[in-house]
Design a protein around this motif. Structure first.
Motif, PDB file in Angstrom:
ATOM      1  N   MET A 131      49.669  63.898  -7.364  1.00 19.07           N
ATOM      2  CA  MET A 131      48.709  64.989  -7.484  1.00 19.07           C
ATOM      3  C   MET A 131      48.937  65.977  -6.334  1.00 19.07           C
ATOM      4  O   MET A 131      49.066  65.569  -5.179  1.00 19.07           O
ATOM      5  CB  MET A 131      47.288  64.447  -7.452  1.00 19.07           C
ATOM      6  CG  MET A 131      46.256  65.522  -7.608  1.00 19.07           C
ATOM      7  SD  MET A 131      44.640  64.816  -7.799  1.00 19.07           S
ATOM      8  CE  MET A 131      43.846  66.132  -8.668  1.00 19.07           C
ATOM      9  N   PRO A 160      45.242  65.990  -3.420  1.00 13.91           N
ATOM     10  CA  PRO A 160      44.274  64.923  -3.628  1.00 13.91           C
ATOM     11  C   PRO A 160      43.054  65.008  -2.705  1.00 13.91           C
ATOM     12  O   PRO A 160      41.995  64.525  -3.036  1.00 13.91           O
ATOM     13  CB  PRO A 160      45.071  63.654  -3.352  1.00 13.91           C
ATOM     14  CG  PRO A 160      46.132  64.091  -2.400  1.00 13.91           C
ATOM     15  CD  PRO A 160      46.472  65.495  -2.820  1.00 13.91           C
ATOM     16  N   GLN A 201      41.237  60.933  -8.803  1.00 12.72           N
ATOM     17  CA  GLN A 201      42.151  59.990  -8.155  1.00 12.72           C
ATOM     18  C   GLN A 201      41.501  58.622  -7.929  1.00 12.72           C
ATOM     19  O   GLN A 201      42.137  57.699  -7.464  1.00 12.72           O
ATOM     20  CB  GLN A 201      42.569  60.524  -6.790  1.00 12.72           C
ATOM     21  CG  GLN A 201      43.306  61.825  -6.869  1.00 12.72           C
ATOM     22  CD  GLN A 201      44.650  61.646  -7.537  1.00 12.72           C
ATOM     23  OE1 GLN A 201      45.502  60.938  -7.028  1.00 12.72           O
ATOM     24  NE2 GLN A 201      44.827  62.260  -8.678  1.00 12.72           N
TER      25      GLN A 201
END
Length: 66
Positions: A23, A26, A64
């Motif tokens: 990602m 995050p 996440q």
């Protein structure tokens, strides 16, 4: 946490330093949260510190979390 629960009640500063996947961003702009240990992981447990959702979303993208 070890020490048979000795960490219970202690405050820790937890910082978001990056994600475990790819990602792009995050961490949030805050990236630091102070948490209180309220229970401990018994012997054989694979965890270290598991944040509540409320604590996690202060420092990281909730997508996440799981």
């Amino acid at each position: 946490m070890g020490d048979n629960g000795a960490a219970c009640g202690r405050l820790y500063t937890v910082r978001c330093i990056g994600g475990t996947n790819r990602m792009a961003k995050p961490c949030t702009q805050v990236s630091v949260v102070i948490v209180k240990i309220v229970e401990y992981c018994p012997s054989g447990c694979r965890g270290t510190i598991n944040l509540s959702r409320e604590g996690f979303v202060v420092i990281a993208n909730p997508d996440q979390m799981f």
